[in-house]
Motif scaffolding. Structure first.
Motif, PDB file in Angstrom:
ATOM      1  N   TYR A 101     -29.515 -38.029 -21.538  1.00  0.00           N
ATOM      2  CA  TYR A 101     -29.643 -36.500 -21.948  1.00  0.00           C
ATOM      3  C   TYR A 101     -29.640 -36.357 -23.448  1.00  0.00           C
ATOM      4  CZ  TYR A 101     -27.129 -34.683 -17.897  1.00  0.00           C
ATOM      5  OH  TYR A 101     -26.868 -34.418 -16.589  1.00  0.00           O
ATOM      6  N   GLY A 102     -30.366 -35.310 -23.786  1.00  0.00           N
ATOM      7  CA  GLY A 102     -30.385 -35.048 -25.351  1.00  0.00           C
ATOM      8  C   GLY A 102     -31.462 -35.916 -26.107  1.00  0.00           C
ATOM      9  N   SER A 103     -32.225 -36.906 -25.332  1.00  0.00           N
ATOM     10  CA  SER A 103     -33.128 -37.738 -25.878  1.00  0.00           C
ATOM     11  C   SER A 103     -34.604 -36.817 -26.270  1.00  0.00           C
ATOM     12  CB  SER A 103     -33.636 -38.965 -25.207  1.00  0.00           C
ATOM     13  OG  SER A 103     -34.089 -38.245 -23.784  1.00  0.00           O
ATOM     14  N   GLY A 104     -34.783 -35.750 -25.531  1.00  0.00           N
ATOM     15  CA  GLY A 104     -35.728 -34.933 -25.765  1.00  0.00           C
ATOM     16  C   GLY A 104     -36.894 -35.004 -24.866  1.00  0.00           C
ATOM     17  N   LYS A 105     -36.302 -35.371 -23.546  1.00  0.00           N
ATOM     18  CA  LYS A 105     -37.074 -35.493 -22.525  1.00  0.00           C
ATOM     19  C   LYS A 105     -37.880 -34.133 -21.854  1.00  0.00           C
ATOM     20  CE  LYS A 105     -34.652 -37.279 -19.319  1.00  0.00           C
ATOM     21  NZ  LYS A 105     -34.488 -36.157 -18.396  1.00  0.00           N
ATOM     22  N   THR A 106     -37.110 -33.156 -21.691  1.00  0.00           N
ATOM     23  CA  THR A 106     -37.576 -31.979 -21.305  1.00  0.00           C
ATOM     24  C   THR A 106     -38.602 -31.462 -22.269  1.00  0.00           C
ATOM     25  OG1 THR A 106     -35.551 -31.793 -19.784  1.00  0.00           O
ATOM     26  CG2 THR A 106     -37.144 -29.657 -20.598  1.00  0.00           C
ATOM     27  N   THR A 107     -38.259 -31.161 -23.337  1.00  0.00           N
ATOM     28  CA  THR A 107     -39.266 -30.954 -24.501  1.00  0.00           C
ATOM     29  C   THR A 107     -40.454 -31.723 -24.412  1.00  0.00           C
ATOM     30  OG1 THR A 107     -37.254 -30.518 -25.866  1.00  0.00           O
ATOM     31  CG2 THR A 107     -39.358 -30.568 -26.949  1.00  0.00           C
ATOM     32  N   THR A 108     -40.408 -32.888 -24.410  1.00  0.00           N
ATOM     33  CA  THR A 108     -41.565 -34.018 -24.347  1.00  0.00           C
ATOM     34  C   THR A 108     -42.464 -33.853 -22.985  1.00  0.00           C
ATOM     35  OG1 THR A 108     -40.201 -35.649 -25.451  1.00  0.00           O
ATOM     36  CG2 THR A 108     -42.206 -36.457 -24.291  1.00  0.00           C
ATOM     37  N   THR A 232     -38.741 -39.852 -29.972  1.00  0.00           N
ATOM     38  CA  THR A 232     -38.668 -38.276 -30.717  1.00  0.00           C
ATOM     39  C   THR A 232     -38.003 -38.302 -31.707  1.00  0.00           C
ATOM     40  OG1 THR A 232     -36.536 -37.768 -29.408  1.00  0.00           O
ATOM     41  CG2 THR A 232     -38.735 -37.482 -28.207  1.00  0.00           C
ATOM     42  N   LYS A 233     -37.903 -37.220 -32.257  1.00  0.00           N
ATOM     43  CA  LYS A 233     -37.212 -36.572 -33.421  1.00  0.00           C
ATOM     44  C   LYS A 233     -37.538 -37.648 -34.774  1.00  0.00           C
ATOM     45  CE  LYS A 233     -33.518 -35.282 -30.196  1.00  0.00           C
ATOM     46  NZ  LYS A 233     -32.352 -35.181 -29.921  1.00  0.00           N
ATOM     47  N   MET A 234     -38.781 -37.816 -34.459  1.00  0.00           N
ATOM     48  CA  MET A 234     -39.170 -38.667 -35.892  1.00  0.00           C
ATOM     49  C   MET A 234     -39.168 -37.873 -37.125  1.00  0.00           C
ATOM     50  SD  MET A 234     -39.634 -41.920 -35.198  1.00  0.00           S
ATOM     51  CE  MET A 234     -40.592 -42.302 -36.377  1.00  0.00           C
ATOM     52  N   ASP A 235     -39.379 -36.569 -36.932  1.00  0.00           N
ATOM     53  CA  ASP A 235     -39.290 -35.684 -38.104  1.00  0.00           C
ATOM     54  C   ASP A 235     -37.997 -35.579 -38.758  1.00  0.00           C
ATOM     55  OD1 ASP A 235     -38.719 -34.484 -35.552  1.00  0.00           O
ATOM     56  OD2 ASP A 235     -38.507 -32.632 -36.574  1.00  0.00           O
ATOM     57  N   SER A 236     -36.795 -35.817 -37.875  1.00  0.00           N
ATOM     58  CA  SER A 236     -35.564 -35.450 -38.499  1.00  0.00           C
ATOM     59  C   SER A 236     -34.728 -36.817 -38.775  1.00  0.00           C
ATOM     60  CB  SER A 236     -34.825 -34.302 -38.037  1.00  0.00           C
ATOM     61  OG  SER A 236     -34.955 -34.622 -36.598  1.00  0.00           O
ATOM     62  N   GLY A 260     -41.340 -32.692 -33.913  1.00  0.00           N
ATOM     63  CA  GLY A 260     -40.650 -31.551 -34.050  1.00  0.00           C
ATOM     64  C   GLY A 260     -40.222 -30.885 -32.798  1.00  0.00           C
ATOM     65  N   GLU A 261     -39.818 -29.505 -32.829  1.00  0.00           N
ATOM     66  CA  GLU A 261     -39.160 -28.987 -31.349  1.00  0.00           C
ATOM     67  C   GLU A 261     -40.635 -28.286 -30.661  1.00  0.00           C
ATOM     68  OE1 GLU A 261     -35.381 -27.373 -31.522  1.00  0.00           O
ATOM     69  OE2 GLU A 261     -35.070 -27.898 -33.588  1.00  0.00           O
ATOM     70  N   LYS A 262     -41.376 -27.819 -31.328  1.00  0.00           N
ATOM     71  CA  LYS A 262     -42.598 -27.249 -30.782  1.00  0.00           C
ATOM     72  C   LYS A 262     -43.360 -27.978 -29.917  1.00  0.00           C
ATOM     73  CE  LYS A 262     -44.076 -25.211 -34.639  1.00  0.00           C
ATOM     74  NZ  LYS A 262     -43.094 -25.530 -35.654  1.00  0.00           N
TER      75      LYS A 262
HETATM   76  P1  GDP Z   1     -33.285 -33.777 -22.951  1.00  0.00           P
HETATM   77  O1  GDP Z   1     -31.761 -33.702 -22.437  1.00  0.00           O
HETATM   78  O2  GDP Z   1     -33.654 -35.226 -22.930  1.00  0.00           O
HETATM   79  O3  GDP Z   1     -34.112 -33.151 -21.668  1.00  0.00           O
HETATM   80  O4  GDP Z   1     -33.570 -33.089 -24.351  1.00  0.00           O
HETATM   81  P2  GDP Z   1     -34.145 -31.902 -24.721  1.00  0.00           P
HETATM   82  O5  GDP Z   1     -35.663 -31.784 -24.371  1.00  0.00           O
HETATM   83  O6  GDP Z   1     -33.519 -30.625 -23.804  1.00  0.00           O
HETATM   84  O7  GDP Z   1     -34.164 -31.891 -26.103  1.00  0.00           O
HETATM   85  C1  GDP Z   1     -32.780 -31.916 -26.665  1.00  0.00           C
HETATM   86  C2  GDP Z   1     -32.773 -31.227 -28.551  1.00  0.00           C
HETATM   87  O8  GDP Z   1     -33.767 -32.218 -29.006  1.00  0.00           O
HETATM   88  C3  GDP Z   1     -33.481 -29.967 -28.133  1.00  0.00           C
HETATM   89  O9  GDP Z   1     -32.752 -29.095 -29.165  1.00  0.00           O
HETATM   90  C4  GDP Z   1     -34.932 -30.083 -28.711  1.00  0.00           C
HETATM   91  O10 GDP Z   1     -35.458 -29.268 -29.290  1.00  0.00           O
HETATM   92  C5  GDP Z   1     -34.791 -31.347 -29.742  1.00  0.00           C
HETATM   93  N1  GDP Z   1     -35.781 -32.222 -29.735  1.00  0.00           N
HETATM   94  C6  GDP Z   1     -36.591 -32.709 -28.880  1.00  0.00           C
HETATM   95  N2  GDP Z   1     -37.668 -33.361 -29.299  1.00  0.00           N
HETATM   96  C7  GDP Z   1     -37.541 -33.205 -30.696  1.00  0.00           C
HETATM   97  C8  GDP Z   1     -38.391 -33.695 -31.760  1.00  0.00           C
HETATM   98  O11 GDP Z   1     -39.360 -34.424 -31.813  1.00  0.00           O
HETATM   99  N3  GDP Z   1     -38.067 -33.309 -33.146  1.00  0.00           N
HETATM  100  C9  GDP Z   1     -36.751 -32.571 -33.267  1.00  0.00           C
HETATM  101  N4  GDP Z   1     -36.420 -31.955 -34.660  1.00  0.00           N
HETATM  102  N5  GDP Z   1     -36.369 -32.285 -32.279  1.00  0.00           N
HETATM  103  C10 GDP Z   1     -36.427 -32.339 -31.003  1.00  0.00           C
END
Ligand code: GDP
Ligand code: MG
Length: 424
Positions: A101-108, A232-236, A260-262
């Motif tokens: 959770y929270g790793s950025g899976k869905t966003t990715t 993920t989150k290599m920007d921050s 990033g988030e986009k």
């Molecule tokens: P999941 O629980 O693994 O599906 O994670 P989400 O895709 O819901 O992402 C969790 C949070 O991380 C969200 O607020 C995203 O916007 C943020 N996030 C995901 N990828 C990145 C990234 O590459 N950079 C930044 N800054 N935030 C990200």
């Protein structure tokens, strides 16, 4: 941040007119500290510093190019530390995403769909999270934004059906996450994997995890064969470098990094580009190649005279604006005025040398205590006498450094010969 620290360390070396063994050792210590502070595994850091030391001090040292040489070695070793590049699969296939959770899976998942679409393939997003409606909704919204197909399923069986039905080229399955790598998560992954038979399995980890990303990659790969990791989150994250190095030390490839988030904030992973950005020089390879091409190295081998200095300046000019050269040498965060001043200074030196006679170019000391020569050169070059005198002083400094360096080298050679004789 790691990049800033590294740029400062290399900048320090660059500011010196001449560096020696001691400087290289200090630099290595500082690189060690910077990497460890950024959470890179201590063993990896020690290996890296040993290799840098061995190469930087083992390969022949040359006064004028040692800095460039050391810089190149540091760059190459950092690239090795950060793993290999990745070529994306640009054909019909299925992708399974896993991760906590929270790793950025869905966003990715959304970013990947966007990536494949840009590359001319039709993507579909499949939500395979059976417990959380909110997670399904999040993926649906991404699909709407990207304008691609979307399927959701209430059970594993339904996922299978949807995947079979899907006519799209790349089917991306966003599996359910967990808070930890518990048995249930692993079991779920195992069964999705064996039933769906995806060609690619990506583990998504957050750069925040630092070196523990390596442990996670190892643990997951015992359950399903992951084809690569997406960080993920290599920007921050300040620990992104640690995550990358740990993942590659765990023998896993890195496919993409999230910046990033986009949806467009996804980059194919290229360790050379990553290290280039870390050091503040996007195109290091290009610049190093240019330095070779311009013949800087060969010129630097010759004895220092005003004539050879002029050749060096001309060779350096072929490489492009001073800003690029300085940044290649690591002096990146320089204010613009300084660069402009430096550019102006170099032009001045060139003009001054060009106004010198052949004799003077061979032996700059002829100018000393000869106001008439200095006056003549100032007139000829359109520079002030003060500037000419400054040039002479600078040149003498360089000469001294070169002599000291040669002496050191001579000493080294003598010692080596002595050792050989003793051994023989
Ligand atoms: P999941 O629980 O693994 O599906 O994670 P989400 O895709 O819901 O992402 C969790 C949070 O991380 C969200 O607020 C995203 O916007 C943020 N996030 C995901 N990828 C990145 C990234 O590459 N950079 C930044 N800054 N935030 C990200
Ligand atoms: Mg999710």
């Amino acid at each position: 941040m790691l990049g800033k620290r590294l740029r400062e360390i290399i900048g320090k070396i660059t500011k010196k007119p001449y560096i020696d063994e001691g400087d290289v050792k200090v630099m290595i210590k500082e690189i060690q500290k910077a990497l460890i502070a950024a959470d890179v595994d201590v063993r990896l850091v020690l290996d890296l510093s040993k290799r840098i030391e061995k190469r930087a001090l083992g390969e022949q040292m040359r006064a004028l190019t040692l800095k460039q040489h050391v810089f190149q070695i540091v760059y190459e070793e950092l690239v090795k530390l950060m793993g290999e590049g990745y070529s994306p699969r640009l054909e019909r296939h299925k992708v399974l995403l896993c991760g906590l959770y929270g790793s950025g899976k869905t966003t990715t998942a959304g970013k990947l769909a966007h990536f494949f679409k840009k590359n001319g393939l039709k993507p579909a997003l499949v939500a395979a999270d059976f417990d959380r409606p909110a997670a399904i909704e999040q993926l649906r919204q991404l699909a709407t934004q990207i304008n691609c197909a979307f399927y959701s399923a209430a059970s594993l069986e339904e996922v299978l059906e949807k995947v079979k039905e899907a006519r799209e080229d790349v089917v991306i399955i966003d599996s359910a996450g967990r808070n930890a790598l518990d048995e249930r998560l692993l079991e779920e992954l195992r069964s999705i994997y064996s039933k769906v038979a995806p060609e690619e399995v990506f583990l998504v980890v957050s750069g925040d995890m630092g070196q523990s990303a390596g442990k996670q990659a190892r643990a997951i790969s015992e359950v399903v064969p992951i084809s690569a990791v997406i960080v993920t989150k290599m920007d921050s994250s300040a620990k992104g470098g640690a995550a990358l190095s740990a993942v590659s030390a765990a023998n896993a490839k890195i496919a993409f990094i999230g910046m990033g988030e986009k949806i467009e904030d996804l980059r194919l992973y290229d360790p050379k580009k990553f290290v280039g950005r870390l050091l503040g020089i996007p195109d290091i390879e290009g610049l190093l190649a240019k330095a070779k091409e311009a013949g800087l190295e060969e010129v630097a081998e010759e004895e220092l005279t005003a004539e050879t200095l002029l050749k060096q300046l001309k060779a350096a000019k072929k490489m492009g604006p001073l800003k690029n050269i300085l940044s290649m040498m690591g002096a990146v965060d320089l204010p613009k005025e300084l660069v402009v001043q430096g550019e102006e200074k170099l032009k001045g030196i060139e003009a001054i040398i060009q106004s010198m006679t052949k004799e003077e170019r061979r032996d700059v000391s002829l100018l000393k205590r000869q106001p008439s020569r200095i006056r003549r050169i100032a007139k000829g070059s359109g520079r002030s006498e003060k500037e000419v005198r400054e040039f002479i002083a600078q040149f003498e400094k360089m000469e001294k450094l070169m002599k000291r360096f040669k002496k050191d080298r001579g000493m080294k050679r003598k010692l080596e010969e002595m050792f050989k004789r003793w051994q023989g």
